[in-house]
Design a protein around this motif. Structure first.
Motif, PDB file in Angstrom:
ATOM      1  N   SER A   1     -11.829 -19.246  13.384  1.00 60.43           N
ATOM      2  CA  SER A   1     -12.266 -20.219  14.387  1.00 60.43           C
ATOM      3  C   SER A   1     -11.707 -21.586  14.037  1.00 60.43           C
TER       4      SER A   1
ATOM      5  N   SER B   1      -9.917 -12.770  11.743  1.00 61.68           N
ATOM      6  CA  SER B   1     -10.332 -13.611  12.867  1.00 61.68           C
ATOM      7  C   SER B   1     -10.744 -14.975  12.328  1.00 61.68           C
TER       8      SER B   1
ATOM      9  N   LYS C   1      -0.330 -11.206  21.134  1.00 57.67           N
ATOM     10  CA  LYS C   1      -1.400 -10.730  20.257  1.00 57.67           C
ATOM     11  C   LYS C   1      -1.404  -9.209  20.194  1.00 57.67           C
TER      12      LYS C   1
END
Length: 323
Positions: free
Chosen positions: A198, A196, A40
């Motif tokens: 989820s 980002s 990452k």
């Protein structure tokens, strides 16, 4: 995250997708966390580096335009200065003295006003162009410093990856052939970074959830012809599977088998692993594990020792972790 673990069916028997109660795919949580952090960190630093290079390119192009404009403006202002030196500035008094009648005086006065406006505009344009050029140069210097910073981060993340892989790797891997198709890029932020996400969309392989980027990767892989059994979300354990950011692709056509792939199954896995590696930047792939090798963006293919089992060594399935 990585492996299927113990409790698999007897050799050669096709089984269903990994169950939530199955152990994680080999390795420790410490290893998985270290691999994730290194990958990452590399991906994020690479995005910032690329974005800085784009800004520098844009700023450099603008600076070149300004430099051409400055040459033109300096020439124009130079003409004004030369004319003033040769003839003297046209003032209201000189215009009046050179006028033979009121109409001539008004015409000369209007000419004086136009000349003053023109000269003032040229001087203002020159000043503004010089100021913008100076700002562009400072911004370019700032981008160069940013790039040096991100290059240092990339170097550190590579060292971190090498340190993490030392626990499961004995050196460089050879990689795999095939999988040359280009995937459709997943959406990025305007600055080139990955948004980002989820575990928010339905996982078509388990009925649970995965991230939109993981779903995009899965759909692109299937569109490229990799349509054998896949399992993505897994609620048990740690790593990327419970986060909806990983998928296991079986090498065998009938599902996961507790034997190492050979023949056409091995060729299928080779091609898929290479496809995921080749399209990592388009899809947001963090790392790929297949047949005793692991690929990360900052290390390339490295050998991988997952404990000796087909699941642990990933010789019966391709694992992909997503950013």
């Amino acid at each position: 995250m990585l492996l299927l673990g113990a409790g698999l069916a007897p050799a050669g028997v096709a089984v269903a997708a990994p169950t939530p109660s199955a152990p994680d795919e080999g390795g420790s949580k410490k290893l998985r966390d270290a691999l994730e952090a290194a990958a990452k960190g590399h991906i994020e630093a690479k995005a910032r580096l690329d974005n800085s290079k784009r800004r520098q390119t844009e700023l450099t192009a603008r600076l070149k335009q300004l430099e051409v404009r400055l040459v033109e403006l300096n020439s124009q202002v130079g003409e004004v200065a030369a004319q003033s030196y040769r003839l003297g500035r046209l003032t209201t008094l000189s215009a009046l003295l050179a006028s033979s009648d009121p109409d001539s005086f008004l015409q000369r006065a209007a000419e004086l006003d136009l000349m003053a406006q023109r000269d003032s505009r040229r001087l203002r344009d020159l000043y503004e162009a010089k100021a913008e050029a100076a700002r562009a140069k400072l911004a370019i210097d700032a981008e160069i410093r940013e790039q040096q910073k991100q290059l240092a981060v990339l170097a550190k993340k590579k060292r971190d990856a090498e340190a993490a892989l030392a626990m499961v790797s004995s050196g460089a891997g050879t990689g795999f052939g095939g999988g040359s198709a280009s995937a459709k890029p997943a959406p990025r932020n305007s600055d080139g970074s990955w948004p980002s996400e989820s575990c928010s969309v339905k996982d078509p392989t388990t009925g649970s959830c995965i991230t939109p980027r993981t779903l995009h990767m899965l759909q692109q892989a299937q569109a490229a012809g990799y349509k054998r059994h896949v399992s993505c979300h897994r609620s048990g354990g740690d790593g990327e599977h419970p986060k909806g950011r990983a998928c296991d692709f079986s090498a065998a056509a009938g599902g996961f088998e507790n034997v190492s792939a050979t023949g056409g199954d091995k060729t299928y896995g080779d091609s898929l692993a290479n496809y995921l590696k080749n399209n990592a930047g388009r899809l947001g792939v963090m790392y790929v594990i297949w047949y005793r090798q692991i690929w990360m963006p900052n290390t390339g293919w490295r050998s991988y020792n997952g404990g000796g089992s087909p699941a642990g060594d990933h010789t019966n399935h391709v694992h992909v972790s997503m950013y």
